[in-house]
Design an enzyme around this catalytic site. Structure first.
Site, PDB file in Angstrom:
ATOM      1  N   ASP A  10      93.758  16.505   2.591  1.00  0.00           N
ATOM      2  CA  ASP A  10      94.908  15.995   1.847  1.00  0.00           C
ATOM      3  C   ASP A  10      95.516  17.132   1.035  1.00  0.00           C
ATOM      4  O   ASP A  10      94.840  18.115   0.708  1.00  0.00           O
ATOM      5  CB  ASP A  10      94.426  14.863   0.923  1.00  0.00           C
ATOM      6  N   ASP A  12      98.149  16.587  -1.966  1.00  0.00           N
ATOM      7  CA  ASP A  12      98.324  16.248  -3.379  1.00  0.00           C
ATOM      8  C   ASP A  12      97.016  15.723  -3.969  1.00  0.00           C
ATOM      9  O   ASP A  12      96.442  14.768  -3.475  1.00  0.00           O
ATOM     10  CB  ASP A  12      99.410  15.181  -3.540  1.00  0.00           C
ATOM     11  N   ASP A 132      91.684  12.318  -2.134  1.00  0.00           N
ATOM     12  CA  ASP A 132      91.367  11.807  -3.470  1.00  0.00           C
ATOM     13  C   ASP A 132      91.653  10.318  -3.604  1.00  0.00           C
ATOM     14  O   ASP A 132      91.463   9.755  -4.674  1.00  0.00           O
ATOM     15  CB  ASP A 132      92.128  12.595  -4.546  1.00  0.00           C
TER      16      ASP A 132
END
Length: 174
Positions: A10, A12, A132
């Site tokens: 990922d 961000d 996240d």
């Protein structure tokens, strides 16, 4: 020759420190300076409220700081895995160009062929995913690694391996 495992990373909250961006804009709007520690265990919506509007502003994604340690470790992982950076970018159309420019600047070893910008990540297939957000990991069929951010801190681990930083990722995957 054994085929490399496909590693999905990922952007961000794992490579790009968007929390710093939110904190910057919150302080700019309210004069209140928060630390990341004060945010631990709170949802992004509770923390930033109307700050979501900044996701639509020019340079929000382009100016995000790099998460410490990510450049060095990701470059090593790129040599060992079939690596793809996957970001849910189509919700914020201006972010497409900004995210590509950001990756080109900070991760020059990542080619355009390794960048995947999508709407939802449930369509993504691979062997390992680092993210996240539970919403992305919960539906991934491979090994899942949860990168600690304030919004997921203190949540039950479920089936995901939690890492707190890029040193943890290096120890796990290199």
């Amino acid at each position: 020759m054994q085929q490399q495992k496909r590693l999905i990373v990922d952007m961000d909250g794992v490579l790009a420190d968007v929390y710093s961006q939110f904190l910057y804009f919150k302080e700019k709007d309210t004069g209140i300076r928060l630390s990341t520690q004060e945010l631990m265990g709170k949802s992004e919506a509770d923390i930033f409220g109307d700050q979501w509007k900044y996701l639509y502003s020019k340079a929000f994604f382009r100016d995000a700081p790099v998460i410490e340690g990510s450049q060095k470790v990701l470059e090593q992982l790129n040599k060992c895995y079939e690596l793809f950076i996957v970001s849910s970018a189509t919700e914020f159309p201006q972010s497409l160009t900004e995210k590509q420019e950001w990756l080109n600047e900070h991760f020059p070893f990542i080619t355009w062929k390794q960048m995947v910008f999508c709407g939802i990540k449930t369509v993504i297939k691979g062997d390992i995913m680092i993210d996240d957000h539970y919403k992305n990991l919960d539906y991934f069929s491979g090994q899942t690694i949860l990168f600690t951010q304030p919004h997921n801190y203190g949540s039950p681990e479920k089936q995901h391996t939690r890492v707190n930083n890029w040193s943890d990722i290096a120890a796990l995957l290199l």
